[in-house]
Write an enzyme that holds these catalytic residues in place. Structure first.
Site, short mmCIF file in Angstrom:
data_model
loop_
_atom_site.label_atom_id
_atom_site.label_comp_id
_atom_site.label_asym_id
_atom_site.label_seq_id
_atom_site.Cartn_x
_atom_site.Cartn_y
_atom_site.Cartn_z
N GLU A 161 0.83 -1.21 0.00
CA GLU A 161 0.00 0.00 0.00
C GLU A 161 0.86 1.26 0.00
O GLU A 161 0.82 2.08 0.92
CB GLU A 161 -0.97 -0.01 1.20
CG GLU A 161 -1.97 -1.15 1.12
CD GLU A 161 -3.07 -1.06 2.17
OE1 GLU A 161 -4.20 -1.49 1.90
OE2 GLU A 161 -2.78 -0.55 3.29
N GLU A 260 -6.30 -6.98 -1.35
CA GLU A 260 -6.88 -7.05 0.00
C GLU A 260 -8.35 -6.65 -0.08
O GLU A 260 -8.69 -5.63 -0.68
CB GLU A 260 -6.16 -6.10 0.97
CG GLU A 260 -4.72 -6.42 1.24
CD GLU A 260 -4.11 -5.48 2.28
OE1 GLU A 260 -4.89 -4.87 3.05
OE2 GLU A 260 -2.88 -5.34 2.30
#
Length: 355
Positions: A161, A260
């Site tokens: 991320e 995710e």
């Protein structure tokens, strides 16, 4: 007449070309390549505590249970020098060997940090804190190469991320954009030099601003664009998720994977640790209530979106993150109502999405 005919043919060809570019990708996903994954990074710790898991009342290990229901890939986070063995190189290497013995694919999420890396935290490992930029690049190369050489993953993320960059402050995407690109290039080169068959992912949290993020990286040689998608943080419009994935794939000619995602099967709790999701306004209502059926339908919808736009697949985060320190623990799981096992550690029907 010939000129008119030529113009008509040209317009037909132009329209056909535009139509294809707007709606199709150039990398149809083969069935064997489609990722049906689960992030099981907590599992080594839970197994060390002898936490039991069940499938229709029969106790078994989590990897075997999920494989039986169609999971084909296990995602594992990797920290540089954590305070405990959790997510350490040695633990991840051992766990990856167990996964490969079950004929499953290993997907590593390299955080390039001693702890959690995400849009709010991209802390450089303590061991690299005072290195010059050139020495830092050497460390990134050697570390990444060692990971790929010794663990041999199928997929590897260069960072987790990394919306703001990684290895901050040196790899800050906004304050040091050139260094950010150089560090990514170094990690990518280490993978390519060590195992040309390993697929490289770059991971962005959410679909908002993903277009500009990946546009900044268009000169880099990686294989897959990875996105996180949680309704609580990234919006409740599944149609926007779908169109964003399609647009990314068309613009950059690379597949997208939902790296995710997760959804609650209840808003109740099984320990005294505050849960991240616990209110109706965090849900996609009325279509996906916080029930076992709502959780299942949410993940089935995610899978359908991936199939409809030829995305590479999906990975369910925290599939194993059940309450593990007793019903009154204040330092247990903040995710037990989003795991793929209920409060009795019995498998939930959500795993139908893996079939």
């Amino acid at each position: 007449m010939k000129q008119v005919t030529f113009q008509i043919i040209f317009l037909i060809m132009l329209f056909s070309s535009c139509s294809k570019n707007e709606n199709e990708t150039n990398f149809p996903i083969q069935e064997d390549d489609f990722i049906k994954g689960a992030d099981l990074s907590f599992l080594p710790h839970l197994e060390g505590l002898s936490i039991p898991f069940y499938d229709e009342g029969i106790q078994s290990d989590v990897v075997s249970i999920l494989k039986k229901h169609g999971m084909n890939t296990v995602r594992i986070r990797l920290w540089h020098t954590p305070n405990t063995q959790s997510s350490s190189f040695n633990e991840v290497k051992k766990f990856a060997e167990q996964i490969k013995k079950q004929k499953l694919k290993v997907w590593l999420s390299i955080h390039y940090s001693d702890t959690w890396a995400d849009p709010a935290h991209q802390q450089i490992p303590e061991a690299w804190k005072n290195l010059s930029f050139e020495k830092l690049k050497d460390s990134v190369y050697n570390y990444t190469s060692k990971i790929v050489r010794e663990i041999e993953p199928k997929y590897v993320q260069i960072g987790n991320e990394i919306n703001p960059g990684f290895l901050l402050p040196k790899g800050d995407r906004f304050d040091n954009p050139n260094q950010f690109i150089e560090l990514l290039y170094t990690g990518i080169k280490a993978v390519r030099d060590t195992d040309p068959n390993c697929k490289i992912m770059i991971h962005h949290a959410g679909y908002s601003n993903a277009l500009s993020f990946f546009n900044d990286l268009k000169q880099l040689d990686f294989d897959i664009m990875a996105l996180s998608y949680y309704p609580i943080w990234h919006g409740k419009s599944l149609s926007e998720l779908k169109s964003s994935i399609r647009n990314l794939q068309i613009k950059f000619s690379k597949p997208v994977v939902i790296a995710e995602t997760a959804y609650p099967f209840t808003l109740d709790w099984n320990d005294w640790t505050n849960n991240i999701v616990g209110q109706d306004n965090q849900l996609i209502l009325p279509d996906y209530p916080a029930t076992p059926e709502g959780q299942k339908n949410f993940l089935l919808k995610i899978k359908d979106i991936c199939n409809e736009v030829d995305a590479l697949g999906f990975c369910y985060w925290g599939a194993d993150f059940v309450a593990f320190e007793g019903s009154e623990s204040k330092n247990g799981s903040s995710w037990e109502n989003q795991a793929l096992f209920d409060f009795n550690n019995e498998l939930l029907p959500t795993t139908n999405a893996f079939n």
